[in-house]
Every structure is written in C-alpha cells, then in structure tokens.
Design a protein around this motif. Structure first.
Motif, mmCIF file in Angstrom:
data_model
loop_
_atom_site.group_PDB
_atom_site.id
_atom_site.type_symbol
_atom_site.label_atom_id
_atom_site.label_comp_id
_atom_site.label_asym_id
_atom_site.label_seq_id
_atom_site.Cartn_x
_atom_site.Cartn_y
_atom_site.Cartn_z
ATOM 1 N N ILE A 24 0.841 -1.206 0.000
ATOM 2 C CA ILE A 24 0.000 0.000 0.000
ATOM 3 C C ILE A 24 0.875 1.254 0.000
ATOM 4 C CG2 ILE A 24 -1.629 1.341 1.372
ATOM 5 C CD1 ILE A 24 -2.826 -1.343 2.307
ATOM 6 N N ALA A 25 1.963 1.217 0.783
ATOM 7 C CA ALA A 25 2.870 2.368 0.817
ATOM 8 C C ALA A 25 3.506 2.592 -0.558
ATOM 9 C CB ALA A 25 3.957 2.146 1.865
ATOM 10 N N GLY A 26 3.922 1.517 -1.211
ATOM 11 C CA GLY A 26 4.510 1.639 -2.541
ATOM 12 C C GLY A 26 3.520 2.182 -3.553
ATOM 13 N N LEU A 27 2.273 1.699 -3.471
ATOM 14 C CA LEU A 27 1.237 2.194 -4.376
ATOM 15 C C LEU A 27 0.957 3.671 -4.133
ATOM 16 C CD1 LEU A 27 -0.925 1.621 -6.521
ATOM 17 C CD2 LEU A 27 -2.480 0.970 -4.662
ATOM 18 N N THR A 28 0.926 4.080 -2.861
ATOM 19 C CA THR A 28 0.668 5.478 -2.521
ATOM 20 C C THR A 28 1.769 6.389 -3.048
ATOM 21 O OG1 THR A 28 -0.492 4.794 -0.504
ATOM 22 C CG2 THR A 28 0.259 7.079 -0.624
ATOM 23 N N VAL A 29 3.022 5.978 -2.842
ATOM 24 C CA VAL A 29 4.151 6.774 -3.327
ATOM 25 C C VAL A 29 4.126 6.863 -4.851
ATOM 26 C CG1 VAL A 29 6.660 6.851 -3.523
ATOM 27 C CG2 VAL A 29 5.610 6.281 -1.336
ATOM 28 N N GLY A 30 3.799 5.750 -5.517
ATOM 29 C CA GLY A 30 3.746 5.746 -6.975
ATOM 30 C C GLY A 30 2.682 6.689 -7.515
ATOM 31 N N ILE A 31 1.498 6.661 -6.899
ATOM 32 C CA ILE A 31 0.411 7.547 -7.335
ATOM 33 C C ILE A 31 0.784 9.007 -7.087
ATOM 34 C CG2 ILE A 31 -1.965 8.239 -6.867
ATOM 35 C CD1 ILE A 31 -2.597 5.306 -6.274
ATOM 36 N N ALA A 32 1.372 9.277 -5.898
ATOM 37 C CA ALA A 32 1.771 10.654 -5.576
ATOM 38 C C ALA A 32 2.827 11.156 -6.554
ATOM 39 C CB ALA A 32 2.296 10.720 -4.146
#
Length: 230
Positions: A24-32
């Motif tokens: 989830i953290a990786g997905l959040t950073v990628g989207i940001a």
C-alpha cells in the motif's frame, strides 16, 4: 458478490499486515509521484498559453557557429527589426530590451526622503506592438502611450509598492538609474506566473534610443536585442 470480495481482501490484508502495508505504501508513493509529475509537466507546458494567439507567436534568436559547435543568442541585431518589418509586412513584430538591476526612484513630497527601489528583473524597454502579441489587461492607459519617449507603464503590484495605491500611480513621475525621468502613463494587471515575460516596469523603447551609451544601445548589425513576432 462484491461484498464477499471485500471480506476476502480485508482478511488477506489482516493476515499479512507487513506485506500489505509495504504494498500500500509503494502504491501510494507511486500515485503521488505520478500526480506530481503530471502537475509539473502541465505547468511547464502551459507557459504563454494564456495568450489567444500563442501558437502563432515566435521568439527570434541568433544562431552562431564555431567549428562544430552551434550556439543560440536570445536576440537579434537591432537593424534586423526594420529589415524584418520591410520583408514581412504581414507580421506583427515587437522589440524589447531588458534592464537588470535598475534603480527606480520615486520623488517624495517636500520634507520627506525619496523612495528608491532596485529591480533586479522585470524592467524592460519595450515597443507598443508587444501588446498586439501578448494579451494584457490594462487597468489605466493603453499601448499607445509607449510610442512616446520617457513614458512608463507599471504593473499593479509595482504601482502599489511605489505609490501605496495603484489608483494614484498614473500621471506620477519616477527616475530610472538617476538618469531618465519617466511619467507613469498606464497600469496593467500583473503577469501570470506561467509567463516568459513577467514584466513589472515597461519603459517606452524609443526612450532607450535616447540613451545609447548608458544602456549599450547600438544600431550596428553586431548589436543584439530581444525580439518576438507573430
């Protein structure tokens, strides 16, 4: 069905908390990161697009070659301006010349000290044709005032800085570099942030011609000035 999928997903998340948190953290950073890149690209590609004819506006530069190296200077020789107007009568052409680090002095009333401002950027000698190319909102005055010598147009925030209220600016006088007496003949809205020409103090171009030695103005073909045209 969808409710069951949610339950299964939630159970998997709770069963593998560490792995889920990492994903989830990786997905959040990628989207940001994608959103940030999109915002930056959108801003960088929006420069000067507020002008209705921006697709027809060109900045003319000088190309010089030395051996295999090619360099570009953001301007052209001064005599090229009338030459281009002769050769391309259908084009709208405007010459301008930047002045960096100019001092603007606002004479004070009797018994008070003069106000002095150093403008590192934003001061320009400019032809009235500039406003045929770039859209600007005139609060007072119009482009015709820049056809006369010793005239200056300032933007709204600069008018407030110099005179306390932009409504008091038109008709006042200021001195540039302890040399040129200028009359404020108009006030325009501030340039937008995504503009290549964030001018604040616009002095009539014909004024520059009256002070060639002080501002290194020359009508020789070796001299270089900035030019835009449509």
């Amino acid at each position: 069905m969808f409710k069951n999928y949610l339950k299964i997903a939630w159970r998997n998340l709770m069963r593998h908390k560490g792995y889920s948190a990492l994903n989830i953290a990786g997905l959040t950073v990628g989207i940001a990161a994608c959103l940030l890149i999109f915002i930056v690209l959108q801003y960088e590609t929006s420069f000067n697009t507020q002008n209705k004819n921006y697709k027809k506006i060109y900045h003319i530069v000088t190309q010089s070659s030395r051996g295999n190296e090619v360099a570009y200077t953001p301007g052209i020789t001064v005599p090229a301006v009338p030459a281009l107007r002769t050769d391309f009568p259908g084009a709208t052409i405007a010459a301008l010349d930047m002045s960096y680090g100019s001092q603007l002095t606002i004479p004070a009333a009797s018994g008070h000290a003069d106000k002095k401002f150093i403008e590192d950027v934003g001061v320009v000698f400019i032809e009235p044709q500039y406003f045929d190319l770039f859209d600007s909102e005139w609060i007072t005055g119009n482009k015709a005032v820049l056809a006369e010598p010793n005239m200056v147009v300032i933007d709204k925030s600069t008018a407030i800085k110099y005179f306390g209220d932009w409504k008091h600016a038109e008709g006042k006088f200021l001195k540039m570099d302890n040399l040129i007496n200028l009359k404020v003949a108009g006030v325009i809205e501030d340039a937008v942030s995504n503009s290549d020409f964030p001018f604040k103090v616009l002095v009539s171009y014909v004024t520059l011609k009256n002070y060639p030695n002080d501002y290194n103005y020359s009508d020789e073909w070796e001299s270089v000035r900035c030019l835009v045209h449509r």
